[in-house]
Design a protein around this motif. Sequence first.
Motif, PDB file in Angstrom:
ATOM      1  N   LEU A 281       0.816  -1.213   0.000  1.00 54.16           N
ATOM      2  CA  LEU A 281       0.000   0.000   0.000  1.00 54.16           C
ATOM      3  C   LEU A 281       0.848   1.261   0.000  1.00 54.16           C
ATOM      4  O   LEU A 281       0.493   2.251  -0.639  1.00 54.16           O
ATOM      5  CB  LEU A 281      -0.945   0.007   1.203  1.00 54.16           C
ATOM      6  CG  LEU A 281      -2.207  -0.800   1.028  1.00 54.16           C
ATOM      7  CD1 LEU A 281      -2.905  -0.994   2.372  1.00 54.16           C
ATOM      8  CD2 LEU A 281      -3.141  -0.133   0.034  1.00 54.16           C
ATOM      9  N   VAL A 282       1.960   1.241   0.718  1.00 59.32           N
ATOM     10  CA  VAL A 282       2.858   2.401   0.706  1.00 59.32           C
ATOM     11  C   VAL A 282       3.355   2.642  -0.715  1.00 59.32           C
ATOM     12  O   VAL A 282       3.305   3.761  -1.224  1.00 59.32           O
ATOM     13  CB  VAL A 282       4.040   2.211   1.689  1.00 59.32           C
ATOM     14  CG1 VAL A 282       5.082   3.301   1.499  1.00 59.32           C
ATOM     15  CG2 VAL A 282       3.535   2.193   3.131  1.00 59.32           C
ATOM     16  N   ALA A 283       3.812   1.583  -1.371  1.00 57.06           N
ATOM     17  CA  ALA A 283       4.312   1.713  -2.739  1.00 57.06           C
ATOM     18  C   ALA A 283       3.188   2.081  -3.702  1.00 57.06           C
ATOM     19  O   ALA A 283       3.339   2.975  -4.539  1.00 57.06           O
ATOM     20  CB  ALA A 283       4.989   0.410  -3.177  1.00 57.06           C
ATOM     21  N   LYS A 284       2.056   1.405  -3.583  1.00 51.92           N
ATOM     22  CA  LYS A 284       0.915   1.670  -4.469  1.00 51.92           C
ATOM     23  C   LYS A 284       0.424   3.098  -4.287  1.00 51.92           C
ATOM     24  O   LYS A 284       0.120   3.787  -5.260  1.00 51.92           O
ATOM     25  CB  LYS A 284      -0.202   0.676  -4.166  1.00 51.92           C
ATOM     26  CG  LYS A 284      -1.443   0.863  -5.017  1.00 51.92           C
ATOM     27  CD  LYS A 284      -2.509  -0.137  -4.628  1.00 51.92           C
ATOM     28  CE  LYS A 284      -3.769   0.119  -5.427  1.00 51.92           C
ATOM     29  NZ  LYS A 284      -4.936  -0.432  -4.821  1.00 51.92           N
ATOM     30  N   GLY A 285       0.341   3.541  -3.056  1.00 50.91           N
ATOM     31  CA  GLY A 285      -0.105   4.909  -2.779  1.00 50.91           C
ATOM     32  C   GLY A 285       0.812   5.937  -3.396  1.00 50.91           C
ATOM     33  O   GLY A 285       0.359   6.943  -3.939  1.00 50.91           O
ATOM     34  N   ALA A 286       2.112   5.704  -3.334  1.00 55.80           N
ATOM     35  CA  ALA A 286       3.066   6.632  -3.942  1.00 55.80           C
ATOM     36  C   ALA A 286       2.891   6.667  -5.458  1.00 55.80           C
ATOM     37  O   ALA A 286       2.963   7.730  -6.078  1.00 55.80           O
ATOM     38  CB  ALA A 286       4.494   6.247  -3.571  1.00 55.80           C
ATOM     39  N   LEU A 287       2.642   5.523  -6.062  1.00 58.03           N
ATOM     40  CA  LEU A 287       2.427   5.469  -7.505  1.00 58.03           C
ATOM     41  C   LEU A 287       1.149   6.194  -7.916  1.00 58.03           C
ATOM     42  O   LEU A 287       1.109   6.871  -8.940  1.00 58.03           O
ATOM     43  CB  LEU A 287       2.337   4.016  -7.983  1.00 58.03           C
ATOM     44  CG  LEU A 287       3.637   3.257  -8.124  1.00 58.03           C
ATOM     45  CD1 LEU A 287       3.351   1.775  -8.388  1.00 58.03           C
ATOM     46  CD2 LEU A 287       4.488   3.831  -9.246  1.00 58.03           C
ATOM     47  N   GLU A 288       0.102   6.042  -7.115  1.00 57.97           N
ATOM     48  CA  GLU A 288      -1.211   6.566  -7.482  1.00 57.97           C
ATOM     49  C   GLU A 288      -1.466   7.986  -7.000  1.00 57.97           C
ATOM     50  O   GLU A 288      -2.448   8.595  -7.396  1.00 57.97           O
ATOM     51  CB  GLU A 288      -2.308   5.649  -6.943  1.00 57.97           C
ATOM     52  CG  GLU A 288      -2.323   4.297  -7.598  1.00 57.97           C
ATOM     53  CD  GLU A 288      -3.439   3.403  -7.078  1.00 57.97           C
ATOM     54  OE1 GLU A 288      -4.044   3.728  -6.035  1.00 57.97           O
ATOM     55  OE2 GLU A 288      -3.693   2.373  -7.717  1.00 57.97           O
ATOM     56  N   SER A 289      -0.607   8.540  -6.158  1.00 57.70           N
ATOM     57  CA  SER A 289      -0.894   9.830  -5.541  1.00 57.70           C
ATOM     58  C   SER A 289      -1.083  10.950  -6.553  1.00 57.70           C
ATOM     59  O   SER A 289      -1.832  11.882  -6.313  1.00 57.70           O
ATOM     60  CB  SER A 289       0.198  10.203  -4.539  1.00 57.70           C
ATOM     61  OG  SER A 289       1.428  10.401  -5.210  1.00 57.70           O
ATOM     62  N   ALA A 290      -0.428  10.854  -7.673  1.00 57.78           N
ATOM     63  CA  ALA A 290      -0.566  11.899  -8.683  1.00 57.78           C
ATOM     64  C   ALA A 290      -1.528  11.494  -9.790  1.00 57.78           C
ATOM     65  O   ALA A 290      -1.692  12.215 -10.761  1.00 57.78           O
ATOM     66  CB  ALA A 290       0.801  12.216  -9.290  1.00 57.78           C
ATOM     67  N   GLY A 291      -2.189  10.370  -9.628  1.00 57.27           N
ATOM     68  CA  GLY A 291      -3.037   9.826 -10.687  1.00 57.27           C
ATOM     69  C   GLY A 291      -4.475  10.258 -10.602  1.00 57.27           C
ATOM     70  O   GLY A 291      -4.799  11.401 -10.265  1.00 57.27           O
ATOM     71  N   SER A 292      -5.350   9.325 -10.860  1.00 56.65           N
ATOM     72  CA  SER A 292      -6.787   9.562 -10.953  1.00 56.65           C
ATOM     73  C   SER A 292      -7.391   9.921  -9.598  1.00 56.65           C
ATOM     74  O   SER A 292      -6.751   9.817  -8.563  1.00 56.65           O
ATOM     75  CB  SER A 292      -7.461   8.305 -11.489  1.00 56.65           C
ATOM     76  OG  SER A 292      -7.356   7.272 -10.524  1.00 56.65           O
ATOM     77  N   GLU A 293      -8.656  10.286  -9.612  1.00 61.60           N
ATOM     78  CA  GLU A 293      -9.380  10.578  -8.375  1.00 61.60           C
ATOM     79  C   GLU A 293      -9.408   9.349  -7.470  1.00 61.60           C
ATOM     80  O   GLU A 293      -9.222   9.457  -6.266  1.00 61.60           O
ATOM     81  CB  GLU A 293     -10.813  11.026  -8.689  1.00 61.60           C
ATOM     82  CG  GLU A 293     -11.562  11.492  -7.463  1.00 61.60           C
ATOM     83  CD  GLU A 293     -10.929  12.698  -6.781  1.00 61.60           C
ATOM     84  OE1 GLU A 293     -10.934  12.729  -5.535  1.00 61.60           O
ATOM     85  OE2 GLU A 293     -10.421  13.588  -7.475  1.00 61.60           O
ATOM     86  N   ALA A 294      -9.612   8.176  -8.044  1.00 59.41           N
ATOM     87  CA  ALA A 294      -9.595   6.939  -7.251  1.00 59.41           C
ATOM     88  C   ALA A 294      -8.227   6.752  -6.627  1.00 59.41           C
ATOM     89  O   ALA A 294      -8.112   6.325  -5.481  1.00 59.41           O
ATOM     90  CB  ALA A 294      -9.963   5.740  -8.116  1.00 59.41           C
ATOM     91  N   GLY A 295      -7.187   7.073  -7.364  1.00 65.22           N
ATOM     92  CA  GLY A 295      -5.835   6.975  -6.830  1.00 65.22           C
ATOM     93  C   GLY A 295      -5.619   7.922  -5.671  1.00 65.22           C
ATOM     94  O   GLY A 295      -5.004   7.572  -4.669  1.00 65.22           O
ATOM     95  N   ARG A 296      -6.129   9.148  -5.799  1.00 67.06           N
ATOM     96  CA  ARG A 296      -5.987  10.116  -4.710  1.00 67.06           C
ATOM     97  C   ARG A 296      -6.760   9.665  -3.480  1.00 67.06           C
ATOM     98  O   ARG A 296      -6.297   9.843  -2.361  1.00 67.06           O
ATOM     99  CB  ARG A 296      -6.433  11.502  -5.180  1.00 67.06           C
ATOM    100  CG  ARG A 296      -5.385  12.176  -6.055  1.00 67.06           C
ATOM    101  CD  ARG A 296      -5.729  13.620  -6.312  1.00 67.06           C
ATOM    102  NE  ARG A 296      -6.836  13.751  -7.252  1.00 67.06           N
ATOM    103  CZ  ARG A 296      -6.718  13.714  -8.571  1.00 67.06           C
ATOM    104  NH1 ARG A 296      -5.540  13.531  -9.118  1.00 67.06           N
ATOM    105  NH2 ARG A 296      -7.764  13.865  -9.350  1.00 67.06           N
TER     106      ARG A 296
END
Length: 140
Positions: free
Chosen positions: A21-36
């Motif tokens: 989750l730490v890694a996934k969150g870092a990848l998705e933080s700048a992505g889509s609304e679902a990622g945020r």
Amino acid sequence: MAGDETFMDPVTATVVAAAALVAKGALESAGSEAGRSSWAGAARLVERVRTRFGDDTEATAVLDQVQLAPDDEAAVEALRRLIHSYVLRDPQFEADIKALVTEANALGGAGSRGTVNATVIKNATTFNEKVEFQGDLNIN
């Protein structure tokens, strides 16, 4: 060895999910609304891990490395091992990590419910032990 079965215990599964989750969150933080949305839950997880690591400069450096390079498998593995060692020594930290992993999964929405997925399992190292699962394993 088909008869020699070692199963991933709940603590190890939670730790694997937390590091992922730490890694996934870092990848998705700048992505889509679902990622945020997913990142909001992961951010609380990161903050709790950072607080628990405290003055352990090696541990905080590994956490920072995963956030900077979430696709660095060696860094994610090092983070897994560090979180696991802290969880084994601190029952309250273990409970907090379990709650935050559950929260982050819930915030991720239906499309990202399975954070312990085939990729995480494939890349998981459980201290050189064979990992097998019992019961249903749904991979979407």
